[in-house]
Design an enzyme around this catalytic site. Structure first.
Site, PDB file in Angstrom:
ATOM      1  N   TYR A 146       4.249  -9.264   8.617  1.00  0.00           N
ATOM      2  CA  TYR A 146       4.605  -7.947   8.458  1.00  0.00           C
ATOM      3  C   TYR A 146       4.753  -7.775   9.803  1.00  0.00           C
ATOM      4  O   TYR A 146       3.786  -8.655  10.820  1.00  0.00           O
ATOM      5  CB  TYR A 146       3.280  -7.243   7.408  1.00  0.00           C
ATOM      6  CG  TYR A 146       2.875  -7.273   6.595  1.00  0.00           C
ATOM      7  CD1 TYR A 146       3.782  -5.991   5.723  1.00  0.00           C
ATOM      8  CD2 TYR A 146       2.775  -8.848   6.258  1.00  0.00           C
ATOM      9  CE1 TYR A 146       3.843  -6.015   4.604  1.00  0.00           C
ATOM     10  CE2 TYR A 146       2.610  -8.896   4.204  1.00  0.00           C
ATOM     11  CZ  TYR A 146       2.875  -7.171   3.575  1.00  0.00           C
ATOM     12  OH  TYR A 146       3.178  -7.067   1.963  1.00  0.00           O
ATOM     13  N   ASP A 165       0.801  -1.428   0.090  1.00  0.00           N
ATOM     14  CA  ASP A 165       0.044  -0.022  -0.257  1.00  0.00           C
ATOM     15  C   ASP A 165       0.740   1.883   0.064  1.00  0.00           C
ATOM     16  O   ASP A 165       2.376   1.364   0.623  1.00  0.00           O
ATOM     17  CB  ASP A 165      -0.783   0.017   1.711  1.00  0.00           C
ATOM     18  CG  ASP A 165      -1.810  -0.696   1.366  1.00  0.00           C
ATOM     19  OD1 ASP A 165      -2.092  -1.992   0.334  1.00  0.00           O
ATOM     20  OD2 ASP A 165      -2.794  -1.175   2.249  1.00  0.00           O
TER      21      ASP A 165
END
Lengths: 239, 239
Positions: free
Chosen positions: A110, A52
Protein backbone atom coordinates in the site's frame (compact mmCIF):
# COMPACT_ATOMS: atom_id res chain seq x y z
CA UNK A 1 -12.90 -24.43 -17.21
CA UNK A 2 -10.55 -21.42 -17.28
CA UNK A 3 -9.23 -19.44 -14.34
CA UNK A 4 -8.59 -15.82 -15.34
CA UNK A 5 -6.48 -13.40 -13.31
CA UNK A 6 -7.22 -9.69 -13.71
CA UNK A 7 -5.02 -6.73 -12.80
CA UNK A 8 -7.29 -3.79 -12.16
CA UNK A 9 -6.82 -0.04 -11.70
CA UNK A 10 -9.74 1.65 -10.00
CA UNK A 11 -10.65 5.08 -8.72
CA UNK A 12 -12.30 4.23 -5.42
CA UNK A 13 -13.75 7.69 -4.76
CA UNK A 14 -17.30 6.74 -5.76
CA UNK A 15 -17.27 3.19 -4.37
CA UNK A 16 -18.03 1.58 -1.03
CA UNK A 17 -14.83 -0.44 -1.33
CA UNK A 18 -14.20 -3.70 -3.18
CA UNK A 19 -16.61 -6.06 -1.50
CA UNK A 20 -20.08 -6.66 -2.92
CA UNK A 21 -22.92 -5.09 -0.96
CA UNK A 22 -26.51 -5.50 -2.17
CA UNK A 23 -27.55 -1.85 -2.39
CA UNK A 24 -24.25 -0.07 -2.76
CA UNK A 25 -21.84 0.63 -5.59
CA UNK A 26 -18.77 -1.55 -5.05
CA UNK A 27 -15.93 -2.59 -7.33
CA UNK A 28 -16.71 -6.30 -7.01
CA UNK A 29 -20.37 -5.57 -7.70
CA UNK A 30 -19.61 -3.60 -10.89
CA UNK A 31 -17.10 -6.22 -12.06
CA UNK A 32 -19.60 -9.04 -11.55
CA UNK A 33 -22.29 -7.11 -13.47
CA UNK A 34 -19.87 -6.67 -16.39
CA UNK A 35 -18.80 -10.32 -16.26
CA UNK A 36 -22.41 -11.46 -16.26
CA UNK A 37 -23.10 -9.34 -19.36
CA UNK A 38 -20.25 -11.11 -21.13
CA UNK A 39 -20.88 -14.71 -20.17
CA UNK A 40 -24.64 -14.50 -19.70
CA UNK A 41 -24.69 -16.01 -16.24
CA UNK A 42 -23.71 -15.00 -12.72
CA UNK A 43 -19.94 -15.01 -12.12
CA UNK A 44 -18.17 -14.72 -8.80
CA UNK A 45 -15.01 -12.61 -8.77
CA UNK A 46 -12.43 -13.34 -6.04
CA UNK A 47 -10.50 -10.26 -4.91
CA UNK A 48 -7.08 -10.05 -3.27
CA UNK A 49 -8.58 -8.17 -0.30
CA UNK A 50 -11.36 -5.97 0.89
CA UNK A 51 -10.73 -2.25 0.63
CA UNK A 52 -12.23 0.60 2.62
CA UNK A 53 -14.72 2.95 0.97
CA UNK A 54 -12.93 5.56 -1.21
CA UNK A 55 -9.66 3.62 -1.33
CA UNK A 56 -8.20 3.35 -4.86
CA UNK A 57 -5.88 0.81 -6.45
CA UNK A 58 -3.15 0.85 -9.05
CA UNK A 59 -2.89 -2.91 -9.46
CA UNK A 60 -5.66 -4.74 -7.64
CA UNK A 61 -5.80 -8.46 -8.42
CA UNK A 62 -8.90 -10.60 -8.81
CA UNK A 63 -9.68 -13.92 -10.46
CA UNK A 64 -12.77 -15.71 -11.71
CA UNK A 65 -13.67 -19.01 -13.38
CA UNK A 66 -15.38 -19.26 -16.74
CA UNK A 67 -16.07 -21.72 -19.53
CA UNK A 68 -16.22 -18.90 -22.07
CA UNK A 69 -14.14 -19.56 -25.19
CA UNK A 70 -13.55 -15.85 -25.88
CA UNK A 71 -9.83 -15.12 -26.40
CA UNK A 72 -8.20 -13.58 -23.34
CA UNK A 73 -7.38 -10.16 -24.88
CA UNK A 74 -10.85 -9.88 -26.42
CA UNK A 75 -12.29 -10.80 -23.03
CA UNK A 76 -10.28 -7.97 -21.43
CA UNK A 77 -11.44 -5.43 -24.00
CA UNK A 78 -15.07 -6.51 -23.80
CA UNK A 79 -14.93 -6.32 -20.02
CA UNK A 80 -13.55 -2.76 -20.17
CA UNK A 81 -16.33 -1.88 -22.60
CA UNK A 82 -18.94 -2.96 -20.04
CA UNK A 83 -17.24 -1.49 -16.98
CA UNK A 84 -17.69 2.10 -15.74
CA UNK A 85 -14.82 4.51 -16.46
CA UNK A 86 -13.66 4.27 -12.82
CA UNK A 87 -12.60 0.63 -13.25
CA UNK A 88 -10.08 -0.46 -15.87
CA UNK A 89 -8.73 -3.95 -16.50
CA UNK A 90 -5.04 -3.41 -17.23
CA UNK A 91 -4.28 -7.03 -17.97
CA UNK A 92 -5.95 -10.43 -18.07
CA UNK A 93 -4.14 -13.75 -18.07
CA UNK A 94 -4.95 -17.43 -17.94
CA UNK A 95 -3.65 -18.94 -14.72
CA UNK A 96 -3.53 -22.32 -13.03
CA UNK A 97 -6.93 -23.51 -11.80
CA UNK A 98 -5.57 -23.52 -8.25
CA UNK A 99 -4.69 -19.80 -8.30
CA UNK A 100 -6.76 -17.70 -5.87
CA UNK A 101 -6.27 -13.91 -5.75
CA UNK A 102 -6.59 -13.78 -1.99
CA UNK A 103 -5.25 -17.06 -0.62
CA UNK A 104 -2.17 -17.13 -2.85
CA UNK A 105 -1.11 -13.55 -2.12
CA UNK A 106 2.29 -13.54 -0.40
CA UNK A 107 2.21 -9.81 0.32
CA UNK A 108 0.58 -6.53 -0.60
CA UNK A 109 2.00 -3.05 -0.98
CA UNK A 110 0.00 0.00 0.00
CA UNK A 111 1.12 3.59 -0.41
CA UNK A 112 -0.14 6.52 1.61
CA UNK A 113 0.29 10.12 0.45
CA UNK A 114 0.43 13.14 2.74
CA UNK A 115 0.56 16.74 1.50
CA UNK A 116 2.00 19.44 3.73
CA UNK A 117 -0.66 22.13 3.49
CA UNK A 118 -3.23 22.18 0.73
CA UNK A 119 -3.35 21.27 -2.94
CA UNK A 120 -6.58 21.44 -4.96
CA UNK A 121 -5.00 19.31 -7.69
CA UNK A 122 -3.95 16.50 -5.35
CA UNK A 123 -6.32 16.51 -2.38
CA UNK A 124 -8.62 13.82 -3.77
CA UNK A 125 -5.75 11.31 -3.41
CA UNK A 126 -3.97 12.58 -0.34
CA UNK A 127 -4.24 13.66 3.26
CA UNK A 128 -3.86 17.43 3.39
CA UNK A 129 -2.07 17.92 6.67
CA UNK A 130 -2.30 21.44 8.08
CA UNK A 131 -0.05 20.78 11.10
CA UNK A 132 3.74 20.84 10.93
CA UNK A 133 5.25 17.32 10.99
CA UNK A 134 8.79 16.09 11.26
CA UNK A 135 9.32 13.50 8.51
CA UNK A 136 12.37 12.03 10.25
CA UNK A 137 10.28 11.39 13.35
CA UNK A 138 7.58 9.73 11.25
CA UNK A 139 10.27 7.54 9.71
CA UNK A 140 11.59 6.51 13.13
CA UNK A 141 8.07 5.63 14.24
CA UNK A 142 7.51 3.57 11.08
CA UNK A 143 10.53 1.40 11.84
CA UNK A 144 8.86 0.25 15.07
CA UNK A 145 6.23 -1.58 13.02
CA UNK A 146 8.60 -3.73 10.95
CA UNK A 147 8.43 -7.44 11.73
CA UNK A 148 6.02 -10.12 12.92
CA UNK A 149 3.82 -8.60 15.62
CA UNK A 150 0.35 -8.50 17.07
CA UNK A 151 -1.28 -5.51 15.36
CA UNK A 152 -4.55 -5.83 17.30
CA UNK A 153 -3.98 -2.39 18.93
CA UNK A 154 -3.87 -0.85 15.45
CA UNK A 155 -6.99 -2.33 13.94
CA UNK A 156 -10.71 -2.37 14.52
CA UNK A 157 -11.39 -6.11 14.60
CA UNK A 158 -11.29 -7.74 18.00
CA UNK A 159 -12.20 -11.38 17.46
CA UNK A 160 -9.45 -12.63 15.18
CA UNK A 161 -5.69 -12.95 15.49
CA UNK A 162 -3.81 -9.69 15.10
CA UNK A 163 -0.58 -11.40 14.09
CA UNK A 164 0.77 -10.02 10.79
CA UNK A 165 4.20 -9.50 9.32
CA UNK A 166 5.16 -6.12 7.93
CA UNK A 167 8.20 -6.40 5.66
CA UNK A 168 8.80 -2.77 4.65
CA UNK A 169 7.67 0.64 5.91
CA UNK A 170 9.46 3.29 3.92
CA UNK A 171 9.11 7.01 3.75
CA UNK A 172 10.02 9.17 0.79
CA UNK A 173 9.74 12.90 0.50
CA UNK A 174 9.43 15.53 -2.20
CA UNK A 175 9.05 19.31 -1.88
CA UNK A 176 5.67 19.29 -0.11
CA UNK A 177 4.73 15.61 -0.09
CA UNK A 178 5.42 12.67 2.16
CA UNK A 179 4.78 9.24 0.72
CA UNK A 180 4.76 6.10 2.84
CA UNK A 181 5.05 2.57 1.47
CA UNK A 182 3.85 -0.37 3.56
CA UNK A 183 4.35 -3.98 2.55
CA UNK A 184 2.90 -6.78 4.62
CA UNK A 185 1.65 -10.34 4.40
CA UNK A 186 -1.85 -9.38 5.48
CA UNK A 187 -3.68 -6.35 6.78
CA UNK A 188 -6.50 -6.09 9.29
CA UNK A 189 -9.47 -3.76 9.08
CA UNK A 190 -8.25 -0.12 9.06
CA UNK A 191 -4.76 -1.25 10.05
CA UNK A 192 -2.84 0.82 7.48
CA UNK A 193 -4.83 3.97 8.23
CA UNK A 194 -4.34 3.50 11.99
CA UNK A 195 -0.62 2.97 11.64
CA UNK A 196 -0.39 6.12 9.50
CA UNK A 197 -2.53 7.99 12.04
CA UNK A 198 -0.17 6.96 14.84
CA UNK A 199 3.11 7.75 13.06
CA UNK A 200 1.82 11.15 11.91
CA UNK A 201 0.67 11.95 15.45
CA UNK A 202 4.19 11.06 16.53
CA UNK A 203 5.55 13.28 13.74
CA UNK A 204 3.62 16.23 15.13
CA UNK A 205 5.14 15.62 18.55
CA UNK A 206 1.86 14.87 20.29
CA UNK A 207 2.88 11.31 21.16
CA UNK A 208 6.29 9.74 21.60
CA UNK A 209 8.05 6.74 20.13
CA UNK A 210 7.69 5.13 23.56
CA UNK A 211 3.90 5.53 23.35
CA UNK A 212 3.88 3.58 20.11
CA UNK A 213 6.21 0.92 21.48
CA UNK A 214 3.92 0.47 24.47
CA UNK A 215 0.85 0.15 22.27
CA UNK A 216 2.59 -2.45 20.09
CA UNK A 217 3.51 -4.33 23.27
CA UNK A 218 -0.21 -4.56 24.05
CA UNK A 219 -0.14 -2.05 26.89
CA UNK A 220 -3.13 0.13 27.47
CA UNK A 221 -3.14 3.08 25.08
CA UNK A 222 -5.47 5.73 23.85
CA UNK A 223 -6.57 5.21 20.27
CA UNK A 224 -4.77 7.45 17.83
CA UNK A 225 -6.54 9.02 14.92
CA UNK A 226 -7.28 7.03 11.80
CA UNK A 227 -5.75 8.62 8.69
CA UNK A 228 -8.36 9.55 6.03
CA UNK A 229 -9.00 6.98 3.33
CA UNK A 230 -8.34 9.52 0.54
CA UNK A 231 -4.56 9.13 0.96
CA UNK A 232 -4.52 5.34 0.70
CA UNK A 233 -3.85 3.39 -2.48
CA UNK A 234 -3.37 -0.34 -2.92
CA UNK A 235 -0.28 -0.39 -5.08
CA UNK A 236 0.31 -4.05 -5.92
CA UNK A 237 0.03 -7.67 -4.82
CA UNK A 238 2.87 -10.16 -4.79
CA UNK A 239 2.31 -13.89 -5.49
CA UNK B 1 -2.63 51.53 -1.59
CA UNK B 2 -1.08 48.03 -1.81
CA UNK B 3 -0.71 45.86 -4.88
CA UNK B 4 -0.81 42.17 -3.94
CA UNK B 5 0.37 39.37 -6.21
CA UNK B 6 -1.15 35.94 -5.67
CA UNK B 7 0.12 32.57 -6.84
CA UNK B 8 -2.84 30.24 -7.10
CA UNK B 9 -3.35 26.52 -7.57
CA UNK B 10 -6.80 25.59 -8.81
CA UNK B 11 -8.65 22.50 -9.91
CA UNK B 12 -10.51 23.78 -12.96
CA UNK B 13 -12.81 20.76 -13.35
CA UNK B 14 -15.86 22.49 -11.89
CA UNK B 15 -15.22 25.98 -13.30
CA UNK B 16 -16.04 27.78 -16.52
CA UNK B 17 -12.44 29.00 -16.71
CA UNK B 18 -10.80 31.96 -15.02
CA UNK B 19 -12.79 34.88 -16.36
CA UNK B 20 -15.79 36.25 -14.46
CA UNK B 21 -19.18 35.43 -15.97
CA UNK B 22 -22.34 36.64 -14.26
CA UNK B 23 -24.19 33.34 -13.86
CA UNK B 24 -21.37 30.83 -13.94
CA UNK B 25 -18.82 29.51 -11.48
CA UNK B 26 -15.44 30.92 -12.47
CA UNK B 27 -12.12 31.22 -10.63
CA UNK B 28 -12.05 35.02 -10.89
CA UNK B 29 -15.64 35.15 -9.68
CA UNK B 30 -14.91 33.00 -6.61
CA UNK B 31 -11.73 34.91 -5.84
CA UNK B 32 -13.53 38.26 -6.01
CA UNK B 33 -16.29 36.99 -3.71
CA UNK B 34 -13.65 35.91 -1.16
CA UNK B 35 -11.77 39.23 -1.49
CA UNK B 36 -14.98 41.18 -0.99
CA UNK B 37 -15.70 39.23 2.20
CA UNK B 38 -12.29 40.20 3.51
CA UNK B 39 -12.17 43.88 2.61
CA UNK B 40 -15.91 44.56 2.70
CA UNK B 41 -16.12 46.13 -0.74
CA UNK B 42 -15.89 44.99 -4.37
CA UNK B 43 -12.35 44.13 -5.48
CA UNK B 44 -11.21 43.50 -9.03
CA UNK B 45 -8.67 40.71 -9.49
CA UNK B 46 -6.41 40.86 -12.56
CA UNK B 47 -5.42 37.46 -13.91
CA UNK B 48 -2.43 36.46 -16.02
CA UNK B 49 -4.73 35.05 -18.72
CA UNK B 50 -8.12 33.59 -19.46
CA UNK B 51 -8.35 29.83 -19.26
CA UNK B 52 -10.77 27.46 -20.97
CA UNK B 53 -13.47 25.73 -18.95
CA UNK B 54 -12.06 22.73 -17.02
CA UNK B 55 -8.43 23.83 -17.38
CA UNK B 56 -6.45 23.67 -14.11
CA UNK B 57 -3.39 25.57 -12.90
CA UNK B 58 -0.40 24.81 -10.71
CA UNK B 59 0.80 28.41 -10.39
CA UNK B 60 -1.70 30.87 -11.81
CA UNK B 61 -0.83 34.51 -11.09
CA UNK B 62 -3.27 37.31 -10.29
CA UNK B 63 -3.00 40.71 -8.60
CA UNK B 64 -5.35 43.14 -6.92
CA UNK B 65 -5.23 46.52 -5.20
CA UNK B 66 -6.31 47.08 -1.63
CA UNK B 67 -5.99 49.58 1.20
CA UNK B 68 -6.45 46.82 3.77
CA UNK B 69 -3.87 46.90 6.55
CA UNK B 70 -4.06 43.15 7.19
CA UNK B 71 -0.58 41.55 7.20
CA UNK B 72 0.18 39.74 3.97
CA UNK B 73 0.39 36.20 5.42
CA UNK B 74 -2.80 36.71 7.43
CA UNK B 75 -4.44 38.01 4.27
CA UNK B 76 -3.40 34.84 2.45
CA UNK B 77 -4.75 32.58 5.19
CA UNK B 78 -8.01 34.48 5.49
CA UNK B 79 -8.47 34.34 1.73
CA UNK B 80 -7.96 30.56 1.73
CA UNK B 81 -10.49 30.30 4.54
CA UNK B 82 -13.12 32.02 2.36
CA UNK B 83 -12.25 30.25 -0.89
CA UNK B 84 -13.71 26.90 -1.98
CA UNK B 85 -11.42 23.87 -1.68
CA UNK B 86 -10.77 23.90 -5.44
CA UNK B 87 -8.83 27.18 -5.20
CA UNK B 88 -5.77 27.60 -2.99
CA UNK B 89 -3.56 30.67 -2.60
CA UNK B 90 -0.03 29.24 -2.41
CA UNK B 91 1.65 32.58 -1.85
CA UNK B 92 0.86 36.28 -1.55
CA UNK B 93 3.40 39.07 -1.86
CA UNK B 94 3.44 42.83 -1.92
CA UNK B 95 4.59 44.06 -5.32
CA UNK B 96 5.25 47.36 -7.05
CA UNK B 97 2.09 49.34 -7.79
CA UNK B 98 2.88 49.10 -11.51
CA UNK B 99 2.86 45.29 -11.51
CA UNK B 100 0.03 43.76 -13.59
CA UNK B 101 -0.39 39.97 -13.72
CA UNK B 102 -1.29 39.99 -17.40
CA UNK B 103 0.59 42.89 -19.00
CA UNK B 104 3.88 42.18 -17.24
CA UNK B 105 3.94 38.47 -18.05
CA UNK B 106 6.96 37.69 -20.25
CA UNK B 107 5.92 34.11 -20.89
CA UNK B 108 3.73 31.27 -19.70
CA UNK B 109 4.32 27.56 -19.49
CA UNK B 110 1.53 25.08 -20.13
CA UNK B 111 1.81 21.33 -19.85
CA UNK B 112 -0.38 18.81 -21.62
CA UNK B 113 -0.64 15.21 -20.50
CA UNK B 114 -1.55 12.26 -22.72
CA UNK B 115 -2.09 8.71 -21.48
CA UNK B 116 -1.67 5.78 -23.84
CA UNK B 117 -4.85 3.80 -23.19
CA UNK B 118 -6.91 4.29 -20.06
CA UNK B 119 -6.28 5.13 -16.42
CA UNK B 120 -9.14 5.68 -13.94
CA UNK B 121 -6.70 7.35 -11.53
CA UNK B 122 -5.39 9.88 -14.04
CA UNK B 123 -8.10 10.47 -16.65
CA UNK B 124 -9.48 13.61 -14.98
CA UNK B 125 -6.18 15.38 -15.80
CA UNK B 126 -5.21 13.79 -19.06
CA UNK B 127 -6.23 12.87 -22.56
CA UNK B 128 -6.78 9.12 -22.69
CA UNK B 129 -5.65 8.28 -26.19
CA UNK B 130 -6.89 4.94 -27.52
CA UNK B 131 -5.02 5.13 -30.84
CA UNK B 132 -1.34 4.18 -31.21
CA UNK B 133 0.91 7.24 -31.52
CA UNK B 134 4.58 7.59 -32.32
CA UNK B 135 6.08 9.93 -29.70
CA UNK B 136 9.11 10.67 -31.90
CA UNK B 137 6.82 11.86 -34.68
CA UNK B 138 4.92 14.07 -32.20
CA UNK B 139 8.24 15.52 -31.10
CA UNK B 140 9.26 16.30 -34.70
CA UNK B 141 5.93 18.00 -35.31
CA UNK B 142 6.34 20.07 -32.12
CA UNK B 143 9.65 21.47 -33.34
CA UNK B 144 7.85 23.06 -36.31
CA UNK B 145 6.03 25.41 -33.92
CA UNK B 146 9.10 26.90 -32.24
CA UNK B 147 9.72 30.58 -33.03
CA UNK B 148 7.87 33.77 -33.92
CA UNK B 149 5.02 32.86 -36.24
CA UNK B 150 1.44 33.59 -37.20
CA UNK B 151 -0.59 31.05 -35.23
CA UNK B 152 -3.92 32.16 -36.69
CA UNK B 153 -4.41 28.72 -38.34
CA UNK B 154 -4.18 27.14 -34.89
CA UNK B 155 -6.63 29.26 -32.96
CA UNK B 156 -10.27 30.21 -33.02
CA UNK B 157 -10.05 34.01 -33.06
CA UNK B 158 -10.03 35.63 -36.47
CA UNK B 159 -9.97 39.35 -35.86
CA UNK B 160 -6.70 39.90 -34.03
CA UNK B 161 -3.06 39.33 -34.88
CA UNK B 162 -1.99 35.71 -34.69
CA UNK B 163 1.67 36.57 -34.16
CA UNK B 164 3.10 34.88 -31.06
CA UNK B 165 6.48 33.51 -30.08
CA UNK B 166 6.80 29.97 -28.80
CA UNK B 167 10.10 29.48 -26.99
CA UNK B 168 9.96 25.80 -26.03
CA UNK B 169 7.90 22.78 -27.07
CA UNK B 170 9.28 19.73 -25.32
CA UNK B 171 8.09 16.19 -25.05
CA UNK B 172 8.88 13.81 -22.23
CA UNK B 173 7.78 10.26 -21.85
CA UNK B 174 7.27 7.71 -19.11
CA UNK B 175 5.94 4.15 -19.32
CA UNK B 176 2.46 4.99 -20.60
CA UNK B 177 2.40 8.79 -20.51
CA UNK B 178 3.44 11.54 -22.89
CA UNK B 179 3.84 14.99 -21.40
CA UNK B 180 4.27 18.10 -23.55
CA UNK B 181 5.56 21.42 -22.28
CA UNK B 182 4.80 24.61 -24.23
CA UNK B 183 6.29 27.98 -23.31
CA UNK B 184 5.27 31.09 -25.23
CA UNK B 185 4.94 34.85 -24.86
CA UNK B 186 1.18 34.75 -25.42
CA UNK B 187 -1.47 32.25 -26.41
CA UNK B 188 -4.60 32.73 -28.49
CA UNK B 189 -7.98 31.15 -27.81
CA UNK B 190 -7.67 27.33 -27.92
CA UNK B 191 -4.17 27.62 -29.40
CA UNK B 192 -2.46 25.09 -27.12
CA UNK B 193 -5.23 22.52 -27.53
CA UNK B 194 -5.19 22.95 -31.33
CA UNK B 195 -1.42 22.56 -31.52
CA UNK B 196 -1.65 19.41 -29.39
CA UNK B 197 -4.53 18.17 -31.58
CA UNK B 198 -2.39 18.66 -34.70
CA UNK B 199 0.82 17.08 -33.40
CA UNK B 200 -1.06 14.06 -32.02
CA UNK B 201 -2.87 13.62 -35.35
CA UNK B 202 0.58 13.70 -36.93
CA UNK B 203 1.77 11.15 -34.34
CA UNK B 204 -0.98 8.75 -35.40
CA UNK B 205 0.11 9.05 -39.03
CA UNK B 206 -3.10 10.61 -40.28
CA UNK B 207 -1.38 13.85 -41.34
CA UNK B 208 2.21 14.57 -42.29
CA UNK B 209 4.82 17.04 -41.08
CA UNK B 210 4.38 18.74 -44.48
CA UNK B 211 0.66 19.27 -43.73
CA UNK B 212 1.56 21.10 -40.52
CA UNK B 213 4.25 23.16 -42.26
CA UNK B 214 1.73 24.19 -44.91
CA UNK B 215 -0.84 25.18 -42.29
CA UNK B 216 1.77 27.24 -40.42
CA UNK B 217 2.65 28.92 -43.72
CA UNK B 218 -0.98 30.05 -43.98
CA UNK B 219 -1.91 27.65 -46.76
CA UNK B 220 -5.40 26.24 -46.88
CA UNK B 221 -5.77 23.33 -44.49
CA UNK B 222 -8.45 21.29 -42.87
CA UNK B 223 -8.88 21.99 -39.20
CA UNK B 224 -7.35 19.34 -36.99
CA UNK B 225 -9.00 18.15 -33.85
CA UNK B 226 -8.81 20.21 -30.66
CA UNK B 227 -7.28 18.24 -27.78
CA UNK B 228 -9.62 17.88 -24.78
CA UNK B 229 -9.25 20.48 -22.03
CA UNK B 230 -8.81 17.81 -19.33
CA UNK B 231 -5.15 17.31 -20.32
CA UNK B 232 -4.19 20.98 -20.11
CA UNK B 233 -2.62 22.65 -17.08
CA UNK B 234 -1.21 26.16 -16.76
CA UNK B 235 2.07 25.43 -15.08
CA UNK B 236 3.63 28.83 -14.37
CA UNK B 237 4.06 32.45 -15.48
CA UNK B 238 7.39 34.19 -15.94
CA UNK B 239 7.83 37.94 -15.22
Amino acid sequence: MHNIKLTIEFDGAGFFGWQYQPDRKTVQGELQIALEKLVQKPVKAYGCSRTDASVSAHNYVANFYTQSKLGIERFRRALNYHLPKEIYIKSAELVDLLFHARYNAKSKIYTYRIIRGQSPLRHARAWELREAVDARRINKALKLFVGRKDFQPFCLTRNISGICTLFRLELSETEDEISILIQGDRFLYKMVRRIIGAVVTCGTGRITLADIKAALAGEKHRSYRTAPSSGLILDSVQY
